[in-house]
Design a protein around this motif. Structure first.
Motif, short mmCIF file in Angstrom:
data_model
loop_
_atom_site.label_atom_id
_atom_site.label_comp_id
_atom_site.label_asym_id
_atom_site.label_seq_id
_atom_site.Cartn_x
_atom_site.Cartn_y
_atom_site.Cartn_z
N SER A 181 -15.11 -12.22 18.40
CA SER A 181 -13.89 -11.45 18.22
C SER A 181 -14.25 -9.97 18.17
O SER A 181 -15.30 -9.60 17.63
N ALA A 291 -18.93 -21.22 13.32
CA ALA A 291 -17.58 -21.22 12.73
C ALA A 291 -16.58 -22.03 13.54
O ALA A 291 -15.73 -22.74 12.97
N HIS A 292 -16.65 -21.95 14.88
CA HIS A 292 -15.67 -22.67 15.70
C HIS A 292 -15.99 -24.16 15.82
O HIS A 292 -15.20 -24.91 16.41
N TRP A 301 -6.36 -24.57 4.59
CA TRP A 301 -5.53 -23.66 5.36
C TRP A 301 -4.46 -23.01 4.46
O TRP A 301 -4.10 -21.85 4.63
N GLN A 304 -5.85 -20.23 2.78
CA GLN A 304 -6.29 -19.21 3.75
C GLN A 304 -7.82 -19.06 3.76
O GLN A 304 -8.34 -17.95 3.88
N VAL A 305 -8.51 -20.19 3.64
CA VAL A 305 -9.96 -20.19 3.77
C VAL A 305 -10.32 -20.19 5.24
O VAL A 305 -9.78 -20.98 6.03
N ASN A 306 -11.22 -19.33 5.65
CA ASN A 306 -11.62 -19.19 7.06
C ASN A 306 -12.95 -19.90 7.27
O ASN A 306 -13.84 -19.83 6.42
N PRO A 307 -13.12 -20.59 8.43
CA PRO A 307 -14.42 -21.22 8.71
C PRO A 307 -15.59 -20.23 8.66
O PRO A 307 -16.69 -20.59 8.26
N ALA A 308 -15.35 -18.97 9.05
CA ALA A 308 -16.41 -17.96 8.98
C ALA A 308 -16.86 -17.74 7.54
O ALA A 308 -18.04 -17.51 7.28
N PHE A 309 -15.92 -17.82 6.60
CA PHE A 309 -16.26 -17.67 5.18
C PHE A 309 -17.16 -18.82 4.73
O PHE A 309 -18.10 -18.61 3.94
#
Length: 333
Positions: A181, A291-292, A301, A304-309
């Motif tokens: 990104s 992450a992906h 979700w 709002q937890v992000n896979p990158a985190f």
């Protein structure tokens, strides 16, 4: 190893050429040097790159610029809801003069394919790329056609516009070596974009090739000489395994994620002019490589937890090695 002029290409030469390519692309794509380095690392590692970001942040420009700087044949395919698999791979058409069917190759027969807005086409058409991305070949009507190397897919996707989009299934996401990104530019970078546009007095920017397709293949082959010490390899395995055990994760990274870390870390080392991988190389590519490949639990979700985190937490929890031992695969009795 592939040779050039009778000599194998040393890692420091790969690093020099990679730096020249990045400088050329950076002359058009303002800022974002770190993101561009990741894209180039994915290409050097022989993989495919998913550029996921908001519209207008330079995803298409990045793909075209890399194709020009690397001297590759480039085609752009706009994915739309009515796109058919044959529009990607090609199809057999009846030739009245010969009285027989002839194969007309689709846009996938190129060195670098820009799959623009790949999540705007249905899964059936998305899957038309799976064989090409994994096997470097296309099968049409029972006939298999090999794709000439090098072959890379740079796909763009819009992460938030869900109207008329089809999220990529996990199997297709896993085919991308990494996801990158760009993010919004700073005020100074945005002004620089405008300044360069006024300076060149035309919309399109043309880059002079820095290398060609053959040299790119030699650079890719040179990565095989980059040493990965055993503790680094086990560190990579531990990172991937930790994503499977994290409390927020439903499905963790597959072994393909470990291989992605290995290949990208080698590319980062060569881009730095080194013939060995250090833990920092692995850390630099961990988020875009893993992450992906992570599926979070549904309740994450809502928080709002992000896979990158999750990957960042794994990097903090797994101790990095500090060893100078020779790798076992390179030892000779």
């Amino acid at each position: 190893m592939t040779q050039q002029g009778g000599q194998a290409l040393p890692p420091y030469e790969v690093g020099r050429l990679a730096g020249a390519v990045l400088d050329a692309v950076n002359s058009v794509v303002v800022g974002k040097r770190e993101a561009l380095e990741l894209v180039l690392a994915g290409i050097l590692a022989g993989g495919h790159v998913l550029l996921e970001d908001l519209p207008g942040l330079g995803k298409t420009l990045t793909a075209r610029s890399f194709a020009q700087a690397l001297g590759l044949d480039f085609r752009r395919l706009q994915f739309t809801p009515d796109l058919l698999p044959a529009d990607v791979t090609g199809s057999f058409l009846y030739d009245q003069r010969k009285g027989d069917f002839a194969f007309r190759a689709g846009p996938v027969f190129t060195n670098m394919l820009l799959a623009d807005e790949i999540n705007r086409t249905p899964p059936k058409t998305q899957s038309a790329l799976l064989e090409a991305m994994q096997e470097k070949q296309v099968s049409v009507e029972g006939v298999t056609y090999r794709l000439d190397p090098p072959f890379h897919v740079l796909a763009t996707a819009n992460p938030i516009e869900y109207e008329g989009t089809y999220p990529l299934p996990e199997a297709q996401l896993d085919r991308f070596l990494l996801r990158v990104s760009f993010g919004y530019p700073t005020a100074e970078e945005e002004w620089e974009v405008m300044r360069r546009r006024m300076s060149r007095r035309q919309e399109e920017a043309q880059l002079t090739p820095v290398v060609d397709a053959r040299t790119l293949q030699v650079m890719q082959a040179a990565l095989e000489s980059v040493t990965v010490e055993d503790s680094i390899g086990r560190y990579i395995v531990s990172l991937a395994a930790a994503t499977r055990e994290h409390s927020a994760v439903l499905v963790g990274s597959s072994p393909r994620g470990s291989l992605a870390l290995l290949l990208l870390a080698r590319a980062r080392a060569a881009m730095s002019g080194r013939d060995y991988v250090v833990p920092e190389d692995v850390k630099d590519v961990a988020v875009p490589a893993l992450a992906h490949r992570i599926t979070l639990r549904p309740e994450m979700w809502l928080r709002q937890v992000n896979p990158a985190f999750v990957v960042q937490e794994v990097l903090s929890a797994v101790p990095a090695p500090a060893s100078g031992a020779l790798p076992t695969y390179a030892r000779h009795d």
